[in-house]
Design a protein around this motif. Structure first.
Motif, short mmCIF file in Angstrom:
data_model
loop_
_atom_site.label_atom_id
_atom_site.label_comp_id
_atom_site.label_asym_id
_atom_site.label_seq_id
_atom_site.Cartn_x
_atom_site.Cartn_y
_atom_site.Cartn_z
N ARG A 169 -0.56 3.76 -3.77
CA ARG A 169 0.30 3.25 -4.84
C ARG A 169 1.41 2.38 -4.27
NH1 ARG A 169 -0.05 5.75 -10.11
NH2 ARG A 169 -1.56 7.47 -10.13
N SER A 170 1.89 2.70 -3.07
CA SER A 170 2.95 1.88 -2.47
C SER A 170 2.46 0.48 -2.12
CB SER A 170 3.51 2.56 -1.22
OG SER A 170 2.73 2.34 -0.06
N ILE A 171 1.18 0.35 -1.84
CA ILE A 171 0.61 -0.97 -1.55
C ILE A 171 0.58 -1.81 -2.82
CG2 ILE A 171 -1.51 -2.16 -0.85
CD1 ILE A 171 -2.05 0.28 1.00
N ASP A 172 0.26 -1.18 -3.94
CA ASP A 172 0.16 -1.90 -5.21
C ASP A 172 1.51 -2.14 -5.88
OD1 ASP A 172 -2.58 -1.95 -4.91
OD2 ASP A 172 -2.95 -0.20 -6.19
N ALA A 173 2.45 -1.19 -5.71
CA ALA A 173 3.74 -1.30 -6.43
C ALA A 173 4.87 -0.83 -5.51
CB ALA A 173 3.69 -0.46 -7.71
N PRO A 174 5.21 -1.61 -4.50
CA PRO A 174 6.22 -1.16 -3.54
C PRO A 174 7.62 -0.98 -4.12
CG PRO A 174 5.62 -3.45 -3.14
CD PRO A 174 4.64 -2.92 -4.13
N SER A 175 7.95 -1.69 -5.19
CA SER A 175 9.32 -1.61 -5.73
C SER A 175 9.67 -0.20 -6.18
CB SER A 175 9.50 -2.59 -6.88
OG SER A 175 8.65 -2.28 -7.96
#
Length: 352
Positions: free
Chosen positions: A87-93
């Motif tokens: 998930r951090s790869i897709d939505a790091p913010s």
């Protein structure tokens, strides 16, 4: 002793809450109830007079201040975090906001409270982190992460946790806030949200679906049973030396392929397929971008200073975990409809 546990409706946080209440502590559970949280995880203690739940977001400083003022904890166990690498790869913010800004809010609220309380010596702020901040190790079994290993995060998730670790250390050095830190290896066990490797494999197997393994399955992780981790966290929080960090490892290194094969063998015994073996369902899929080769923790400090070591082997822990998922379908079935569960995440490619 009164504990403020952030993220107490999550996987590791709920294990801490259950164990702390069982040991006679008073627990305040602060959780925003985002997609991976589940109050069913703490249902066994929900009616205890020693337990209170407050729905709040650590990104909301005013709400955090109010919780400190209302509940006046002796110890903070800060576990609330976005934690799924894919998930951090897709939505790091989301990871920057929660893991960095949220930790900053917790530190500042804790500092304000600690000063107002007269700089109590017994107060502790325990920040719970991950071994992923140290980067990737080669296969050499003599090489392990220690508390002095330089940070080398390689994903948005691990980078955000590394940043939060640095903030915690800075608040100790600059303001004297009595902090302790811990960095753990991969956790597993009951109540694990069904987007991580072990529950994905178990639930896919029970549904007769392919068992996805990234790359060739050679990536190595050190596996820590979640109830062992909860025990270690309470020990560090109550007995750890302020300013010190403690690596908490399971002493159970396995490749991802070995791990999945072990789960398949357990399922073959406990819940046989109508035809064939579960290992027949193993499927290798495209690897995750920046997938770290190996994590391994040297737990010497926590063993020598605090007398702790894991009690559950990976084989025993996996058997308990598989049996729990087989017997608790009413817990995990509703979670399969939550956003992103069952989908392949973290496939973002570099842009040019």
């Amino acid at each position: 002793m009164k504990l403020l546990v952030t993220g107490g409706a999550g996987f590791i946080g709920s294990a801490v809450v259950r164990l702390a209440v069982a040991r006679g502590h008073t627990v305040v559970n602060l959780d925003a109830l985002t997609y991976s949280a589940n109050l069913a995880n703490v249902a066994s203690v929900a009616d205890s007079p020693s337990y209170a739940f407050v729905q709040a977001d650590i990104r909301d400083r005013a709400a955090v201040d109010a919780i400190f003022a209302a509940h006046r904890p002796d110890i903070v166990l800060h576990l609330a975090a976005e934690s799924h690498v894919d998930r951090s790869i897709d939505a790091p913010s989301d990871f920057i906001d929660t893991n960095i800004t949220g930790t900053f809010n917790m530190l500042e609220a804790a500092r304000k409270y600690w000063v107002a309380e007269g700089l109590r010596e017994c107060f502790r702020f325990h920040h719970v982190s991950t071994d992923e901040v140290f980067g990737s190790l080669p296969a050499d079994p003599d090489l392990q992460f220690t508390e002095n290993t330089p940070y080398d995060p390689r994903s948005p998730y691990s980078a955000s946790k590394a940043a939060s670790d640095h903030l915690v250390r800075a608040w100790y050095e600059t303001y004297g806030l009595p902090v302790v830190l811990s960095n753990c290896s991969n956790n597993y066990g009951p109540y694990h949200f069904p987007e991580k490797l072990i529950p994905v494999i178990i639930l896919s197997a029970l549904s007769g679906k392919p068992l996805p393994i990234y790359g060739d399955g050679s990536n190595i992780r050190d596996w820590l049973y979640v109830e062992d981790h909860a025990d270690a966290l309470l020990l560090v929080a109550t007995k750890g030396t302020p300013g010190r960090s403690y690596n908490i490892g399971g002493e159970n290194e396995r490749t991802n392929l070995q791990l999945v094969q072990t789960i398949c063998a357990i399922l073959d015994r406990l819940h046989p397929r109508a035809a064939g073996r579960y290992a027949d369902l193993i499927t290798f899929v495209a690897d995750r971008p920046g997938h770290d080769a190996r994590y391994a923790i040297d737990p010497t400090r926590i063993r020598t200073e605090l007398g702790w070591r894991p009690s559950v082997s990976v084989e025993e822990g996996l058997e308990r975990t598989v049996l729990w998922y087989v017997e608790n379908r009413d817990w995990w079935r509703p979670l399969l409809t939550r956003h992103g569960v069952g989908q392949r995440l973290g496939t973002a490619k570099p842009t040019t």
